[in-house]
Design an enzyme around this catalytic site. Structure first.
Site, PDB file in Angstrom:
ATOM      1  CB  VAL A 152      -0.955   0.007   1.212  1.00 28.76           C
ATOM      2  CG1 VAL A 152      -1.854   1.233   1.178  1.00 28.76           C
ATOM      3  CG2 VAL A 152      -1.805  -1.261   1.221  1.00 28.76           C
ATOM      4  CE1 TYR A 153       5.382   5.540   2.861  1.00 27.95           C
ATOM      5  CE2 TYR A 153       7.064   4.099   1.923  1.00 27.95           C
ATOM      6  CZ  TYR A 153       6.690   5.311   2.452  1.00 27.95           C
ATOM      7  OH  TYR A 153       7.629   6.319   2.576  1.00 27.95           O
ATOM      8  CB  ALA A 154       5.331   0.138  -2.523  1.00 25.46           C
ATOM      9  CB  SER A 156       1.035   5.943  -1.435  1.00 25.26           C
ATOM     10  OG  SER A 156       2.202   5.867  -0.632  1.00 25.26           O
ATOM     11  CE  LYS A 157       5.903   8.267   0.319  1.00 22.94           C
ATOM     12  NZ  LYS A 157       5.794   9.732   0.490  1.00 22.94           N
TER      13      LYS A 157
END
Length: 243
Positions: A152-154, A156-157
């Site tokens: 999820v974080y990846a 977003s980035k």
């Protein structure tokens, strides 16, 4: 250094801690005025008192639509222009997708992506009118690598990476530089959500770095001659070997 930061006016989101705080300290040391944007009013007041009149507190909740929209107009009532916008605020979700929940996903995507786009949207007319400015965004090494332990974080980035590189091209005719800095793991509150085993291994192996290392990278990017853009700078702890 090619360009001096003396007298510049910078806006930093997430300025009360971590990378944002380290970059605030770097810019103040270089003679800039810094509008410190954060939701934590108490911390902002304490830091503004500590740093003096060149540190201007701006209480904004980037997850609140009205507060986010009011940020740039409120700042331009406190300073007469903005030379630098550093969109640094963000949050983190680690682990498998099934280990999080839809509410946490919404919050992270709203802060990591939507707030960045809104902040840039609000400052672009101002910088375009002045035909100058710098917009920098905190991306991540996760925005360049399919980081399977934090999907999820990846994601977003990766979105931030695309946004920055498309906006960089759009803003070339307006004299505004758009770039990103992509750190590896930094010692900050964001790592509180890291899987415990991953965090333990990173600490033991020396695979974490201080926020000041990222601030140094931002300093280098901002002090290049206007004819040069450092479009992305990857900054990794030397012992980080997961990518």
């Amino acid at each position: 250094m090619g360009e001096s930061l003396q007298g510049k006016i910078a806006v930093i989101t997430g300025a009360a801690s971590g990378i944002g705080l380290a970059t605030t300290e770097m810019l103040l040391k270089n003679g800039a005025t810094v509008v410190m944007v954060d939701w934590n009013e108490t911390s902002l007041k304490e830091l503004a008192t500590k740093f003096g009149e060149k540190a201007i507190p701006q209480v904004t909740n980037l997850l609140d639509t009205e507060s986010c929209a009011a940020m740039v107009p409120e700042i331009l009532k406190k300073v007469d222009h903005i030379d630098i916008l550093y969109c640094n605020a963000g949050t983190y979700i680690g682990g498998d997708l099934t280990e999080t929940n839809p509410q946490a996903i919404d919050k992270m995507l709203n802060l990591n992506i939507n707030a960045v786009m809104k902040n840039v949207y609000d400052v672009v007319p101002h910088m375009s009118e002045r035909c100058t400015g710098d917009i920098i965004v905190t991306c991540s090494i996760a925005g360049h690598f399919p980081t399977h332990w934090e999907p999820v974080y990846a994601a977003s980035k990766w979105a931030v990476n695309c946004f920055v590189q498309t906006m960089r091209r759009q803003m070339i005719p307006h004299g505004v530089r758009v770039a990103q800095v992509s750190p590896g793991p930094v010692i900050s509150a964001l790592l509180d959500d890291w899987p415990e085993e991953n965090l333990r291994k990173a600490k033991e192996s020396g695979s974490l770095m201080e926020p000041s290392e990222v601030a140094d990278a931002v300093e280098y990017m901002l002090t290049r001659k206007r004819s040069v853009t450092i479009r992305d700078m990857l900054v990794l702890p030397t012992n980080f070997d997961r990518v």
